[in-house]
Design a protein around this motif. Structure first.
Motif, mmCIF file in Angstrom:
data_model
loop_
_atom_site.group_PDB
_atom_site.id
_atom_site.type_symbol
_atom_site.label_atom_id
_atom_site.label_comp_id
_atom_site.label_asym_id
_atom_site.label_seq_id
_atom_site.Cartn_x
_atom_site.Cartn_y
_atom_site.Cartn_z
ATOM 1 N N GLU A 126 33.965 -15.427 88.620
ATOM 2 C CA GLU A 126 32.996 -15.114 87.565
ATOM 3 C C GLU A 126 31.938 -16.207 87.447
ATOM 4 O O GLU A 126 30.752 -15.920 87.247
ATOM 5 C CB GLU A 126 33.725 -14.934 86.239
ATOM 6 C CG GLU A 126 34.588 -13.675 86.179
ATOM 7 C CD GLU A 126 35.440 -13.605 84.923
ATOM 8 O OE1 GLU A 126 35.382 -14.570 84.113
ATOM 9 O OE2 GLU A 126 36.146 -12.596 84.747
ATOM 10 N N ILE A 127 32.358 -17.451 87.576
ATOM 11 C CA ILE A 127 31.415 -18.576 87.481
ATOM 12 C C ILE A 127 30.441 -18.569 88.655
ATOM 13 O O ILE A 127 29.236 -18.793 88.481
ATOM 14 C CB ILE A 127 32.183 -19.905 87.412
ATOM 15 C CG1 ILE A 127 32.914 -20.023 86.081
ATOM 16 C CG2 ILE A 127 31.243 -21.097 87.606
ATOM 17 C CD1 ILE A 127 33.935 -21.143 86.025
ATOM 18 N N LEU A 128 30.937 -18.285 89.834
ATOM 19 C CA LEU A 128 30.060 -18.220 91.000
ATOM 20 C C LEU A 128 29.080 -17.053 90.881
ATOM 21 O O LEU A 128 27.915 -17.161 91.280
ATOM 22 C CB LEU A 128 30.890 -18.109 92.276
ATOM 23 C CG LEU A 128 31.819 -19.299 92.562
ATOM 24 C CD1 LEU A 128 32.596 -19.075 93.861
ATOM 25 C CD2 LEU A 128 31.042 -20.612 92.619
ATOM 26 N N GLN A 129 29.527 -15.934 90.311
ATOM 27 C CA GLN A 129 28.639 -14.807 90.074
ATOM 28 C C GLN A 129 27.558 -15.163 89.056
ATOM 29 O O GLN A 129 26.375 -14.802 89.219
ATOM 30 C CB GLN A 129 29.444 -13.597 89.579
ATOM 31 C CG GLN A 129 30.300 -12.959 90.666
ATOM 32 C CD GLN A 129 31.178 -11.850 90.131
ATOM 33 O OE1 GLN A 129 31.571 -11.843 88.955
ATOM 34 N NE2 GLN A 129 31.520 -10.910 90.982
ATOM 35 N N GLU A 130 27.952 -15.871 88.010
ATOM 36 C CA GLU A 130 26.986 -16.309 87.000
ATOM 37 C C GLU A 130 25.994 -17.305 87.598
ATOM 38 O O GLU A 130 24.800 -17.284 87.260
ATOM 39 C CB GLU A 130 27.714 -16.951 85.821
ATOM 40 C CG GLU A 130 28.215 -15.964 84.790
ATOM 41 C CD GLU A 130 27.072 -15.390 83.980
ATOM 42 O OE1 GLU A 130 26.727 -15.932 82.910
ATOM 43 O OE2 GLU A 130 26.491 -14.377 84.431
ATOM 44 N N SER A 131 26.475 -18.146 88.484
ATOM 45 C CA SER A 131 25.573 -19.090 89.155
ATOM 46 C C SER A 131 24.537 -18.332 89.976
ATOM 47 O O SER A 131 23.353 -18.699 89.990
ATOM 48 C CB SER A 131 26.375 -20.028 90.060
ATOM 49 O OG SER A 131 27.278 -20.812 89.302
ATOM 50 N N TYR A 132 24.975 -17.285 90.631
ATOM 51 C CA TYR A 132 24.047 -16.440 91.397
ATOM 52 C C TYR A 132 22.993 -15.844 90.466
ATOM 53 O O TYR A 132 21.805 -15.814 90.780
ATOM 54 C CB TYR A 132 24.829 -15.332 92.103
ATOM 55 C CG TYR A 132 24.035 -14.561 93.126
ATOM 56 C CD1 TYR A 132 24.150 -14.853 94.478
ATOM 57 C CD2 TYR A 132 23.182 -13.530 92.746
ATOM 58 C CE1 TYR A 132 23.429 -14.151 95.425
ATOM 59 C CE2 TYR A 132 22.450 -12.826 93.681
ATOM 60 C CZ TYR A 132 22.580 -13.135 95.026
ATOM 61 O OH TYR A 132 21.843 -12.433 95.957
ATOM 62 N N ALA A 176 42.132 -21.678 98.642
ATOM 63 C CA ALA A 176 41.046 -20.699 98.549
ATOM 64 C C ALA A 176 40.023 -20.933 99.663
ATOM 65 O O ALA A 176 39.828 -22.063 100.121
ATOM 66 C CB ALA A 176 40.371 -20.796 97.186
ATOM 67 N N ASP A 177 39.357 -19.869 100.069
ATOM 68 C CA ASP A 177 38.248 -19.952 101.014
ATOM 69 C C ASP A 177 36.964 -19.735 100.225
ATOM 70 O O ASP A 177 36.522 -18.600 100.012
ATOM 71 C CB ASP A 177 38.401 -18.884 102.102
ATOM 72 C CG ASP A 177 37.372 -19.025 103.216
ATOM 73 O OD1 ASP A 177 36.299 -19.617 102.956
ATOM 74 O OD2 ASP A 177 37.621 -18.526 104.323
ATOM 75 N N LEU A 178 36.375 -20.841 99.757
ATOM 76 C CA LEU A 178 35.182 -20.737 98.923
ATOM 77 C C LEU A 178 34.020 -20.084 99.662
ATOM 78 O O LEU A 178 33.232 -19.344 99.068
ATOM 79 C CB LEU A 178 34.769 -22.123 98.427
ATOM 80 C CG LEU A 178 35.490 -22.672 97.200
ATOM 81 C CD1 LEU A 178 34.914 -24.032 96.819
ATOM 82 C CD2 LEU A 178 35.384 -21.715 96.030
ATOM 83 N N LEU A 182 31.914 -16.914 98.184
ATOM 84 C CA LEU A 182 30.470 -17.028 97.975
ATOM 85 C C LEU A 182 29.711 -15.977 98.780
ATOM 86 O O LEU A 182 28.750 -15.371 98.277
ATOM 87 C CB LEU A 182 30.006 -18.428 98.368
ATOM 88 C CG LEU A 182 30.424 -19.556 97.419
ATOM 89 C CD1 LEU A 182 30.298 -20.913 98.102
ATOM 90 C CD2 LEU A 182 29.586 -19.522 96.148
ATOM 91 N N GLN A 183 30.123 -15.751 100.002
ATOM 92 C CA GLN A 183 29.451 -14.753 100.834
ATOM 93 C C GLN A 183 29.632 -13.354 100.266
ATOM 94 O O GLN A 183 28.704 -12.531 100.317
ATOM 95 C CB GLN A 183 29.980 -14.827 102.265
ATOM 96 C CG GLN A 183 29.536 -16.064 103.018
ATOM 97 C CD GLN A 183 30.175 -16.196 104.387
ATOM 98 O OE1 GLN A 183 31.253 -15.651 104.644
ATOM 99 N NE2 GLN A 183 29.516 -16.931 105.268
ATOM 100 N N ALA A 184 30.796 -13.059 99.703
ATOM 101 C CA ALA A 184 31.039 -11.751 99.105
ATOM 102 C C ALA A 184 30.128 -11.497 97.909
ATOM 103 O O ALA A 184 29.738 -10.363 97.632
ATOM 104 C CB ALA A 184 32.507 -11.632 98.686
ATOM 105 N N GLU A 188 24.207 -17.066 101.029
ATOM 106 C CA GLU A 188 24.220 -17.534 102.407
ATOM 107 C C GLU A 188 24.763 -18.958 102.363
ATOM 108 O O GLU A 188 24.181 -19.825 101.712
ATOM 109 C CB GLU A 188 22.802 -17.518 102.971
ATOM 110 C CG GLU A 188 22.699 -17.997 104.406
ATOM 111 C CD GLU A 188 21.259 -17.998 104.879
ATOM 112 O OE1 GLU A 188 20.903 -17.097 105.663
ATOM 113 O OE2 GLU A 188 20.487 -18.874 104.444
ATOM 114 N N VAL A 189 25.865 -19.217 103.053
ATOM 115 C CA VAL A 189 26.599 -20.467 102.896
ATOM 116 C C VAL A 189 26.518 -21.299 104.172
ATOM 117 O O VAL A 189 26.798 -20.803 105.267
ATOM 118 C CB VAL A 189 28.077 -20.203 102.550
ATOM 119 C CG1 VAL A 189 28.784 -21.503 102.204
ATOM 120 C CG2 VAL A 189 28.188 -19.211 101.396
#
Length: 218
Positions: A126-132, A176-178, A182-184, A188-189
């Motif tokens: 959720e945090i990574l989605q919010e960062s996006y 975890a595979d960050l 992130l790619q999901a 672009e990582v």
């Protein structure tokens, strides 16, 4: 499972700072640690930066030397008050990282250092989605956090630190595979950069297209 030392470190700022400085020795000291996630990024005084889960402003204090537009966000009212005193050059917002009270596409760079290991897998996503969401198209998410050591010499120290000061979520991050997460989401990582015998990873994830995630676009 963390010991009583974890609670003490959050209660007393001097203890937290001391632990941070000692643990940073594995990557060359705190000065270097605070700048690892910024290496290779194009930052100027006008770059709008969000220091996510800023705590008392240890990393924010470094970010304001790069940009005049730095905002720190943390869920702890105590940490936010401390950060305001420690880094008056920055702005600070109290709020949860998984539901940021911030506008869509408002930052060029979202930075987070040694914070994502505090989150459950669901919270992390959720945090990574919010960062996006809060990043502008072309903006970058820079993450520095734990990684399973690739050098066996560093494993005992990492495991001891996690046992003394961290909770189950830190162990979950090691598995975890960050990059995959992130790619999901749509980032672009770049290839992870590993430090301290692989016990610390730095990831740069770029928002490559406009996409509605979480809160609706205006």
């Amino acid at each position: 499972m963390a010991t009583f030392l974890r609670d003490l470190s959050y209660q007393y700022q001097w203890l937290y700072d001391t632990i941070s400085r000692v643990s940073a020795l594995a990557v060359g000291g705190e000065y270097r640690f605070r700048r690892l996630a910024l290496q290779g990024l194009d930052i100027n005084p006008e770059t709008k930066i969000l220091d996510l889960c800023c705590g008392s402003g240890q990393a924010t204090e470094v970010l304001v030397t790069y940009s005049n537009n730095v905002t720190g966000l943390d869920a702890s009212p105590l940490s936010v008050e401390r950060a305001k005193r420690n880094v008056p050059q920055a702005s600070f917002v109290e709020g949860f990282a998984e539901n940021m009270p911030l506008e869509n596409e408002s930052f060029d760079l979202v930075h987070t250092s040694a914070a994502m290991h505090e989150m459950s897998p669901q919270q992390l996503r959720e945090i990574l989605q919010e960062s996006y969401r809060v990043l502008k198209p072309g903006g970058t998410l820079a993450i520095a956090d734990f990684h399973r050591s690739t050098n066996p010499i560093f494993l005992p120290g990492l495991y001891l630190f996690l046992w003394l000061f961290e909770t189950e979520t830190a162990w979950q991050l090691l598995n975890a595979d960050l990059t995959e997460v992130l790619q999901a989401i749509g980032f672009e990582v770049s290839a992870p950069q590993l430090y301290g015998g692989g016990s610390l990873q730095v990831l740069h994830a770029r928002k490559i297209r406009k996409r509605c995630i979480g809160k609706s676009e205006d």
